[in-house]
Design a protein around this motif. Structure first.
Motif: not given
Lengths: 438, 318, 302
Positions: B131-139, C103-106, C228-233, C277-279
């Protein structure tokens, strides 16, 4: 197939380079003279400023008023904090997409004019823009190379703010009269040594390290009889001058009697003074409104800045919160109309009071609501009280001023952390500034 | 991975129409190939190769986006070496890569080995650690991290409980690096998942045979696990190292875009951003970018060259 | 561990049963110890996420320096403040912008990466190995060497402050990770299917759309989730190209929020961080198997 690869990549590179370079000479293209007639059809213009929420709500009121008088001009607004503001403007300038009207500062005028980003408002002065209530010297401040590229909305002068209630708790008396910079440093040390703490258990300090703010250095230089920036764009001061100024607070830093930089950074956007953990701070006089709002206490007093060696203050009025229009605006007349409204409409003076400084326009000054005990009344009273001490001319910032001011602050942080010495500070600052002013 | 196509010419000259047909088919295949590849080709040329070369050109110029680029030769590179902030950013990034990556990978391997021996709940644990890997680099996490590490904050309090009092983290130039290293180590889940996959592939018979020979757990680890994991280890090491060089969002948010306090969080890419997009010294920033490419390129090359000596592929050809 | 083989004689049968039970017990103890240990490590690792969640429910004064996780005066006030938005732009605008970009990225990646992967994996064309090597190389390339010229180009075309620079690359397969993922996946699909279709007279387009795409669903789903996740972040891209607050994506809005809120308002910051972070968390909870499997297969082929 490898040759196809090379060819394709080569073409792409050429295309990329061509696109990169084509920005270049756009600024020098001749522009048709803007018509000075007022526009009557529906027009949308963009307007941006820096400031906090308080300023934003005042601008909102002002724009609403503007719309009553000019219903056909829609104003799209945006705002940011000072640092982000200039980064955003730089980006827009690069894309020749600056907002139609924007708040500007003396620090950046030269750069933006040099690259042809700002509209010459001279055709509008005396017609759409009525500067009859302005002091001529203020109008001149926004005139560069014969072009009127900005007009100040207000003036500021420096002041020393202090918190009398907090100060009483420490048992130290505030500086008076012709106190010098050395006296101020001693004052800070005395308060910090008193060992008072706040209700939350935080130690109370006399003030922050003032030597790391560029404008205070400039004030001190003026007092020393130097012209910080000569007409040819070179410095009127030397490395030794900067070293002397920084040494004024060296003892404070050594004894850790200035407000700790580590804590100050973590309190952003507030600071030690507005958290009521420091008893004093120097700043521009229009900051009173912000200080009162942030600190939660109405009782913030003001006094003039420290005197130079000869006992003179040599204070100056700094034209502030200038308004400019983009050279690329498609609605020059509408932009000029908005600028005139914000500069001269008396009710706008009532709305803003002294939150941007003392209004430059006579009618706006008269229209300010100066209720007894209000922030505006205090600022006006302060400027009246120091009027006889404002004897110097404001240093006109050189090209790259914004950069060298930011550098000074950044190096000041390292100095406060003890990571560099004064000599290293000065050396790096001068090296960086040579590059910044190219 | 890459298949090399070599059409060996047949020595038989008899089937001329067949050869022609083959040639026609080859041409048709090539046309089809490039047709399908068009988006990627466009992207590669316009967004990767072209900009790379343009950036190389820019690194020899002085360019502020307003006026045309002005050729300055090697001046940018000379300036780099004398620029105290550049040197600082290089040191900071090097420290982060040299300390953060090994610690992160060791943690990943340790937890992977731990999880490998269980049967129940392994999937759940694996996902939880990931899990942390997914959000770790986020703002969001950068903000949380900063809030946790402020002076007298939660981490400070826990630290004091254990007798450590480093005098604050966020406001202390000496402690900001440990804070960032903790942040990257926290994200060990991704390399851990990869290690787990690699561990799963190690044949159990090897361990059993070693047990019969009387080998203890440490011996088994060193002589069986590590060599069998070496391809995965190589992959993780390479990617994590390259990834570490590019840290940006966390550094930007935690330092407020300044690289402070006192430049202690001035990571390389942050300084590049400041020079390029705040000061608009694009030539200088391009020079920095190319130095980064060269350094990463050299490191990658060294990795690949050295892999001959310590990476054992299990003999399966692809 | 298998139980040691013991010759089943009547005398040793009892002792072997005892041995088995003792072994079973020790196995259970080991299992309990294992789970306790792993859970302990897990708690330490997940603590920051928990702290974030709990702090978003606490009033700010309770957050700084308060070691206990449990919120005493739990309330949703912080969330109300966060949802209020910044500078006149509502939270939902930021959310919508992030959605459009994600969504555009996906869509872009699904289209461009699958098509490119098909070319690499299934079509023998001249020069394929060169392009493939270049694509792998671009995986290892630090992006900072291209962001400056890309910015300059978009700036000169006047596309800064739009979503285009952020989405164009996705539609041009500029993220090699996804192409690589799909190539690896396709390589595992039997070629007999292609050949059978070819015998039936199908061209590449038909093979791709009727055979490959349906079979590629797992790879497409994995790619979609990561995209999706990478674009979101994503932070650097929006930071460079989105200048109008009304265009901000959540990460940029979050940064603006933090810059403008007083440091004494950590509660609102935590709430906004959680909302942003919810999505991602939702995707993770629902699709974690795809994610983890996707990551795992990466390392196997090296």
């Amino acid at each position: 197939m490898k040759r196809l690869t090379l060819k394709a990549v080569g073409m792409a590179a050429a295309a990329a380079l061509a696109l990169c370079a084509c920005a270049g000479g756009g600024g020098s293209a001749a522009k048709p003279a803007p018509s000075t007639a007022t526009e009557t059809g529906p027009v949308t213009i963009t307007f941006t400023w820096w400031g906090n929420d308080d300023r934003a709500s005042r601008y909102k009121q002002a724009i609403a008023l503007f719309n009553k008088k000019y219903p056909n001009i829609t104003v799209q607004t945006s705002f940011a904090d000072f640092a982000s503001y200039w980064t955003a403007r730089a980006t827009e300038a690069a894309g020749r997409a600056l907002p139609d009207v924007m708040q500007t500062d003396m620090a950046y005028l030269r750069e933006y004019t040099a690259n042809g980003h700002l509209l010459d408002l001279s055709p509008y002065v005396g017609k759409t823009i009525n500067l009859s209530g302005f002091d001529k010297s203020l109008v001149k401040a926004g005139n560069l190379d014969g072009k009127q590229i900005a007009i100040p909305t207000s003036t500021n002068t420096l002041a020393l703010f202090y918190n009398p209630d907090l100060l009483k708790k420490t048992g130290v008396t505030p500086p008076t009269g012709d106190y010098t910079w050395a006296d101020y440093s001693k004052f800070i040390a005395a308060v910090s040594a008193a060992g008072t703490t706040t209700a939350g258990g935080q130690k109370v300090y006399g003030g922050i390290d003032y030597a790391t703010t560029f404008w205070f250095f400039l004030q001190w230089l003026v007092q020393e009889g130097k012209t910080p920036f000569k007409d040819d764009g070179t410095f009127g001061f030397k490395a030794q001058d900067m070293k002397d100024f920084l040494t004024l607070t060296a003892d404070l830093r050594k004894a850790k009697q200035d407000f700790p930089i580590a804590r100050n950074l973590q309190l952003l956007p507030k600071d030690g003074f507005t958290m009521n953990e420091a008893t004093s701070e120097m700043s521009w006089d229009n900051f009173l409104a912000q200080y009162v709002a942030d600190s939660g206490t109405k009782n913030i007093a003001m006094m003039p800045v420290p005197s130079g060696k000869d006992g003179k203050k040599d204070m100056f009025y700094k034209p502030s919160m200038l308004l400019s229009a983009s050279a690329n605006t498609k609605h020059a007349a509408a932009a000029a109309t908005l600028i005139n409204f914000l500069l001269t409409e008396p009710e706008v003076g009532t709305i803003f009071g002294t939150s941007k400084g003392v209004p430059a326009d006579k009618a706006q000054r008269a229209a300010m609501k100066l209720d007894a005990g209000s922030v505006d009344a205090s600022v006006v009273a302060y400027e009246k009280a120091v009027a006889d001490k404002v004897t110097a001319a404001v240093p006109i910032p050189v090209k790259g001023f914004g950069s060298i001011e930011a550098d000074y602050k950044r190096l000041g942080e390292s100095l406060s952390y003890g990571k560099i010495t004064i000599d290293e500070f000065v050396k790096e600052w001068f090296t960086d500034s040579a590059v910044a002013m190219q | 991975m890459a298949l090399t196509e070599k059409m060996t010419g047949s020595g038989v000259r008899s089937a001329a129409p067949a050869v022609a047909a083959r040639r026609r088919r080859r041409a048709a295949e090539t046309r089809a190939g490039y047709a399908f590849l068009t988006p990627w080709l466009l992207g590669f040329v316009l967004l990767t190769a072209g900009p790379m070369l343009a950036s190389l050109y820019l690194s020899f110029t002085s360019y502020n986006l307003f006026a045309s680029p002005k050729w300055v030769g090697l001046a940018n590179f000379q300036l780099l070496l004398q620029d105290p902030r550049f040197v600082q950013s290089a040191k900071i990034t090097a420290t982060y890569v040299l300390l953060g990556t090994p610690i992160k990978l060791i943690s990943a391997l340790a937890v992977a080995i731990l999880l490998n021996n269980s049967h129940r709940g392994k999937g759940l644990y694996r996902s939880a650690f990931y899990g942390p890997s997914l959000i770790g680099a986020s703002v969001s996490i950068a903000i949380v991290w900063k809030a946790m590490f402020i002076d007298h904050g939660i981490v400070d309090q826990i630290g004091q409980f254990f007798g450590m009092s480093p005098g604050g983290w966020v406001g202390n130039p000496a402690m900001t690096m440990p804070m960032f290293i903790l942040l990257t180590v926290w994200q060990f889940g991704a390399p851990m998942v990869i290690f787990l996959a690699g561990l799963k592939q190690v044949p159990l018979e090897l361990y059993e045979a070693a047990s019969v020979d009387g080998a203890g757990p440490i011996r088994k680890f060193l002589k069986i696990t590590l060599p069998m994991l070496s391809p995965v280890l190589f992959f993780n090491l390479l990617l994590e190292t390259i990834h570490a060089f590019q840290i940006f969002a966390s550094a930007f948010i935690i330092s407020g875009g300044t690289g402070g306090p006192a430049g202690s969080t001035l990571f390389y890419t942050l300084y590049l951003y400041i020079r390029g997009f705040q000061d608009f010294r694009m030539g200088y920033a391009s020079a920095m970018a190319w130095v980064l490419v060269l350094v990463v390129g050299i490191i990658t090359l060294l990795f690949f060259k050295s892999s001959k000596f310590w990476v054992h592929y299990s003999g399966e050809t692809k | 561990m298998t139980t040691a083989g013991v010759s089943p004689s009547s005398v040793t049968q009892a002792s072997s049963a005892l041995l088995r039970r003792r072994h079973h017990n020790s196995k259970r103890i080991k299992s309990v110890l294992f789970h306790t240990f792993v859970v302990a490590v897990l708690v330490v690792v997940l603590y920051p996420a928990l702290w974030m969640l709990m702090s978003s429910l606490k009033p700010t004064a309770d957050i700084v320096g308060n070691v206990s996780l449990w919120p005493k005066g739990a309330s949703l006030d912080n969330f109300a403040k966060a949802l209020h938005g910044i500078g006149g732009v509502s939270f939902w605008t930021f959310f919508r912008n992030s959605m459009i970009l994600a969504v555009g990225s996906v869509v872009g990646i699904a289209l461009s990466a699958s098509v490119s992967a098909y070319a690499f994996a299934r079509i023998q064309f001249a020069g394929r190995s060169v392009w493939f090597a270049l694509m792998i190389g671009s995986l290892l390339l630090p992006i900072h060497v291209v962001i400056i010229p890309q910015y300059i180009i978009f700036n000169n075309i006047g596309l800064v402050n739009t979503f285009v620079p952020l989405l164009l690359g996705k539609f041009l397969a500029a993220e090699a990770f996804f192409v690589f993922l799909m190539v690896q996946f396709m390589r595992n699909l039997p070629r007999e299917l292609d050949e059978a279709a070819r015998i039936d007279g199908a061209g590449h387009v038909r093979i791709f759309t009727s055979i490959m795409l349906p079979l590629m669903k797992p790879a497409l789903v994995t790619s979609a989730i990561f995209a999706f996740i990478w674009s979101w972040n994503d932070f650097l891209g929006p930071l460079l190209y989105l200048k109008d607050p009304s265009l901000y994506s959540l990460p940029i809005a979050l940064r603006l929020f933090v810059d403008q809120t007083s440091t004494s308002d950590y509660g609102a910051q935590m709430a906004m961080a959680v909302l942003a972070l919810i999505p991602v968390l939702l995707f993770f909870l629902v699709f974690q198997r795809y994610l983890v499997e996707g990551v795992a297969t990466q390392g196997l082929k090296g």
